[in-house]
Design a protein around this motif. Structure first.
Motif, PDB file in Angstrom:
ATOM      1  N   CYS A 112      67.296  54.616  53.237  1.00 15.52           N
ATOM      2  CA  CYS A 112      67.786  53.869  54.540  1.00 15.52           C
ATOM      3  C   CYS A 112      68.941  54.032  55.260  1.00 15.52           C
ATOM      4  O   CYS A 112      69.212  54.259  56.250  1.00 15.52           O
ATOM      5  CB  CYS A 112      67.843  52.449  54.055  1.00 15.52           C
ATOM      6  SG  CYS A 112      66.359  51.656  53.459  1.00 15.52           S
ATOM      7  N   CYS A 131      68.596  42.759  50.450  1.00  7.74           N
ATOM      8  CA  CYS A 131      67.768  43.692  51.324  1.00  7.74           C
ATOM      9  C   CYS A 131      66.943  42.708  52.097  1.00  7.74           C
ATOM     10  O   CYS A 131      65.975  42.296  51.872  1.00  7.74           O
ATOM     11  CB  CYS A 131      67.029  44.596  50.936  1.00  7.74           C
ATOM     12  SG  CYS A 131      65.629  45.360  51.728  1.00  7.74           S
ATOM     13  N   CYS A 191      69.388  47.565  59.110  1.00 12.05           N
ATOM     14  CA  CYS A 191      68.900  46.242  59.519  1.00 12.05           C
ATOM     15  C   CYS A 191      70.143  45.336  59.350  1.00 12.05           C
ATOM     16  O   CYS A 191      70.992  45.388  58.698  1.00 12.05           O
ATOM     17  CB  CYS A 191      67.991  45.543  58.253  1.00 12.05           C
ATOM     18  SG  CYS A 191      66.494  46.700  57.797  1.00 12.05           S
TER      19      CYS A 191
HETATM   20  S1  SF4 Z   1      68.336  48.072  52.418  1.00  7.83           S
HETATM   21 FE1  SF4 Z   1      66.976  46.709  53.293  1.00  7.83          FE
HETATM   22  S2  SF4 Z   1      68.234  45.776  54.601  1.00  7.83           S
HETATM   23 FE2  SF4 Z   1      69.173  47.568  54.283  1.00  7.83          FE
HETATM   24  S3  SF4 Z   1      68.610  49.035  55.743  1.00  7.83           S
HETATM   25 FE3  SF4 Z   1      67.307  49.160  54.077  1.00  7.83          FE
HETATM   26  S4  SF4 Z   1      65.453  47.961  54.464  1.00  7.83           S
HETATM   27 FE4  SF4 Z   1      67.293  47.342  55.972  1.00  7.83          FE
END
Ligand code: SF4
Ligand SMILES: Cc1ncc(C[n+]2csc(CCOP(=O)(O)OP(=O)(O)O)c2C)c(N)n1
Length: 310
Positions: free
Chosen positions: A55, A226, A27
């Motif tokens: 993630c 995040c 993101c």
């Molecule tokens: S930690 Fe949060 S901002 Fe980073 S990729 Fe994962 S969901 Fe997206």
């Protein structure tokens, strides 16, 4: 006592080379990615990352990778066993099968807080016991982010997650305080432990520079704002990371040779609500009516932490 002189004083002194190219599947505004980017600038390209499911799995989507280093994808519980296997293979090949010392790689486990605090903790504990020579990078977004932001042991009291929503019966959302992974790791006396923030790049880089000179388990927890899970505009990531430090919610510190030192203590701690009120996961503490009782509990917990050190 080992003497180590911090190589960096200002941002402009930091290592100029990037080891992660821009344009990943993560993101916009991901604080954990910024932390890893800064860490990799310091560690360089001769690294093999063992990346737990989460993630950061989206960092490398075959056949593309933004990483200049090598990367191995593992299950949620296995980044550290993988690091052990890779470390052993490198050591055996260097000893017996013609891999030269300058082909050696630094082995690094990368895992989210769910993997680090819950599913992978047993295997990490075993590796700490064996004094595995590796770096561990936990990007702490305080929930299971990749699968929709479910509660982990790192989710703070008062935060709403997918599996701990705020309800009449559970008005706080998450009802336990965040597990203290730093203290859990410290009990096993690894070589080095540090907490870092992408908002403190000089501190972060100095800590990775120091870790590079050491051997054995070198453990990092990176505060990882995040935007997607915490609910704020991605352009505010830096501000949120700064408020986490300035309110004292996320202490920036290191453990080395038996001592804990706060490397960036807040000069004058701001009230915790300045951090909480900007994020959707805490909105129920302010609307439709203020939950002063829960906010006070969070403040008291932070005050008690700092009273031990101030
Ligand atoms: S930690 Fe949060 S901002 Fe980073 S990729 Fe994962 S969901 Fe997206
Ligand atoms: C044992 C196991 N349970 C569940 C999953 C599904 N799963 C994949 S990624 C993920 C979330 C991981 O959370 P965390 O470690 O905090 O990293 P983040 O997603 O926040 O980056 C889950 C639950 C899995 N891969 N393995």
């Amino acid at each position: 006592m080992t003497a180590f002189v911090n190589p960096y004083k200002k941002i402009k002194d930091l290592h100029p080379k990037e080891a992660i190219s821009p344009g990943t599947g993560l993101c916009a505004g991901c604080g954990g990615l910024e932390g890893l980017r800064l860490a990799m600038k310091e560690l360089g390209e001769n690294v093999l990352i063992c990346n737990a499911a989460g993630c950061f799995t989206l960092l490398s989507v075959y056949p593309f990778t933004p990483l200049k280093s090598s990367w191995l994808y593992t299950t949620m519980g296995a980044p550290v066993p993988a690091a052990q296997g890779v470390r052993d293979a490198l050591d055996i090949r260097m000893a017996h099968k013609g891999l030269s010392n300058d082909e050696n790689l630094l082995v690094m486990a990368v895992a989210g807080d769910g993997s680090s605090n819950d599913i992978g903790l047993g295997a990490t504990s075993a590796a700490l016991h064996r004094k595995l020579d590796f770096i561990y990078f936990c990007y702490d977004n305080e929930a299971y982010g990749n699968t929709g932001f479910q509660l982990s042991a790192a989710s703070p009291l008062g935060s709403a997650t997918q599996t701990a929503p705020t309800t009449k019966v559970h008005p706080a959302g998450a009802e336990s305080f965040k597990q203290d992974l730093f203290e859990i790791w410290k009990a096993q006396e690894p070589t080095y432990i540090a907490t870092v923030s992408p908002r403190e790049p000089v501190d972060l880089s100095n800590k990775f520079a120091k870790a590079k000179t050491l051997q054995g388990p070198r453990m990092f927890i990176c505060m990882s704002p995040c935007p997607t899970g915490w609910g704020y505009d991605p352009k505010e990531s830096n501000l949120i990371a700064k408020l986490a430090v300035d309110t004292g919610i996320f202490p920036i510190k290191e453990y080395f040779e038996g001592k804990v030192v706060h490397t960036k203590p807040p000069k004058k701690r701001l009230p915790v609500e300045q951090f909480l009120e900007r994020q959707k996961r805490f909105r129920h503490l302010f609307e439709p009516e203020r939950r002063d009782d829960i906010i006070a509990l969070i403040q008291q917990h932070v005050d008690e932490y700092w009273r031990r050190y101030e």
